[in-house]
Structures are given as C-alpha cells and as structure tokens.
Enzyme design. Structure first.
Site, mmCIF file in Angstrom:
data_model
loop_
_atom_site.group_PDB
_atom_site.id
_atom_site.type_symbol
_atom_site.label_atom_id
_atom_site.label_comp_id
_atom_site.label_asym_id
_atom_site.label_seq_id
_atom_site.Cartn_x
_atom_site.Cartn_y
_atom_site.Cartn_z
ATOM 1 N N LYS A 129 69.017 37.560 86.140
ATOM 2 C CA LYS A 129 68.234 36.906 84.626
ATOM 3 C C LYS A 129 68.611 37.765 83.068
ATOM 4 O O LYS A 129 69.373 38.370 82.433
ATOM 5 C CB LYS A 129 67.786 36.337 84.228
ATOM 6 C CG LYS A 129 67.297 35.191 82.919
ATOM 7 C CD LYS A 129 66.775 34.174 83.210
ATOM 8 C CE LYS A 129 64.955 34.637 82.630
ATOM 9 N NZ LYS A 129 64.482 33.800 82.628
ATOM 10 N N ASP A 147 68.502 30.903 82.428
ATOM 11 C CA ASP A 147 67.148 30.475 82.262
ATOM 12 C C ASP A 147 66.688 28.966 82.445
ATOM 13 O O ASP A 147 68.467 28.056 82.805
ATOM 14 C CB ASP A 147 66.146 30.763 81.313
ATOM 15 C CG ASP A 147 66.968 30.158 80.265
ATOM 16 O OD1 ASP A 147 66.936 29.218 79.915
ATOM 17 O OD2 ASP A 147 66.129 30.165 78.656
#
Length: 232
Positions: A129, A147
């Site tokens: 991420k 997220d």
C-alpha cells in the site's frame, strides 16, 4: 479490515459513469499528506498507518524542516525522530522504521527514493500500500493503494467486491478506465473519507448514488431532499 457484505460487481459501463462523475466534480484530486520531496512523502505515508493525515501533518511539520533528506534523518537519530512523532500511534516502531529506511536509502540508492515497487517494498516499514501511494503520487504511475476507505467503497458500491485488499486492487486495475487510472486512488479514498463513511455513509449527498449497490441508502438527516455535493 472487516469482511465485506456480498454484492455483485458493477459493469465496466457503470464504472465508466462513476469515474466520469468523479472527474466532473474534481478533475485533479490531491492527497492530503504534506511533503516536500519523494523522501518526505515516503516517510509521511509510513507514518500514516493507523493515523490520520491531519495528525501526521502536525507531527511532521517540524520533522521535515529539520530532516528533509535521508542523510539529515539519519543524523537526527532514532530518538530524535521519536521526539517529533510522539503524537502518532505506534510512534516508536515507526521511528525505528524511518531511521532504518533512511539508512538503507543512503546505502543502496544514493539517498534517492527508488521508483520501482520491489525496491520500495524492500525498505523497512514499506508494504504494498505504501509503495503504491509513493509510485502514484510522486512518480505518477497508475497504481491503486487499497486502504480501509478504498476497501470499503469498492465493496459497498460494487466497483470491486473482494475479500482482501490485494484482490480489490486487482479488480480495480481491470475495471477502472485507463484514462482515469492515475486519479482513481484519490477519488475513491476521498469519497470514503468524507461521504461513504464507515458507520453512517452520507448517501443523501453522494454523487454516485444512482449506480451504487449499497442498500439501504441512508436518507437526508431531516428527511428532506438534498442535492448531491462534491467529494470534499
């Protein structure tokens, strides 16, 4: 991340309509973390795990003034970094990672932040991420960082229903129109942060409610009609 409710996936045509609407509202969406270069962006994203962008920005204002480069961050030292980020959750572990990744950038990359995923993910505290955020924002690569906000929106709406962040990312890469790929990450995160909220989504002002598969839609608080508002 909580297990998503089962919902069918929207069509490519519907996805096109959704991102067209996002583009009409905000053609150039921006991230909310403050940074001055690739290195400070990387550090800010590492610090943002389980913390708000607002909180990170407050903590890094002075930190980035003192240490805007890997060399300056190493010179500040782990304890020095710790002192500046005490208001952020998990600050001790994050300080350790920021110090270590700064050392590694100096040792293996000449102090530069690499633009390759594999090299980024080899840095302490940097996962998929975080790497995606840096690649997208600074290096302008069409990546999507999943997220909690983006995971929720993708599953609720039906854009990319899947049980894991990686599976959501892979589905989005297939369904998001190519011309919208660079900004898809920000549109979806901002939508989840300000409208499609975790506990009570504000469906009554959602600009994409006509295509969203989430039910039941939440009504306007006063039960009166309300025109859809921008993302933020």
């Amino acid at each position: 991340m909580a297990a998503p409710r089962k919902v069918k996936q929207l069509s490519r045509a519907t996805a096109e309509a959704i991102f067209n609407r996002f583009h009409e509202i905000e053609p150039e969406p921006k991230g909310e973390l403050d940074y001055v270069n690739a290195f400070t962006l990387l550090v800010a994203v590492v610090l943002s795990a389980q913390a708000t962008d607002v909180g990170v920005n407050k903590a890094t204002k002075r930190l980035f003034e003192l240490a805007p480069t890997p060399a300056a961050m190493v010179a500040l030292g782990e304890e020095g970094i710790t002192e500046h980020i005490r208001t952020i959750g998990l600050y001790r572990g994050k300080a350790k990672n920021v110090f270590a990744l700064s050392q590694l950038l100096l040792e293996k990359h000449g102090g530069d932040v690499p633009s390759e995923r594999e090299a980024l993910e080899a840095l302490p505290g940097v996962g998929r991420k975080t790497a995606n955020v840096v690649l997208n924002i600074f290096f302008k690569q069409p990546t999507i960082a999943v997220d909690t906000h983006l995971f929720r929106v993708s599953n609720r709406t039906g854009l990319a229903p899947a049980p894991t962040p990686l599976a959501v990312e892979q589905k989005l890469l297939k369904i998001v129109p190519e011309r919208f790929m660079l900004h898809a990450h920000h549109w979806l995160i901002l939508h989840g942060r300000y409208i499609c909220k975790a506990r009570t989504p504000e469906c009554w002002r959602c600009p994409i409610r006509e295509w969203c598969l989430y039910e039941p839609k939440t009504p306007f608080p006063n039960k009166s009609p309300k025109k859809a508002l921008p993302l933020a």
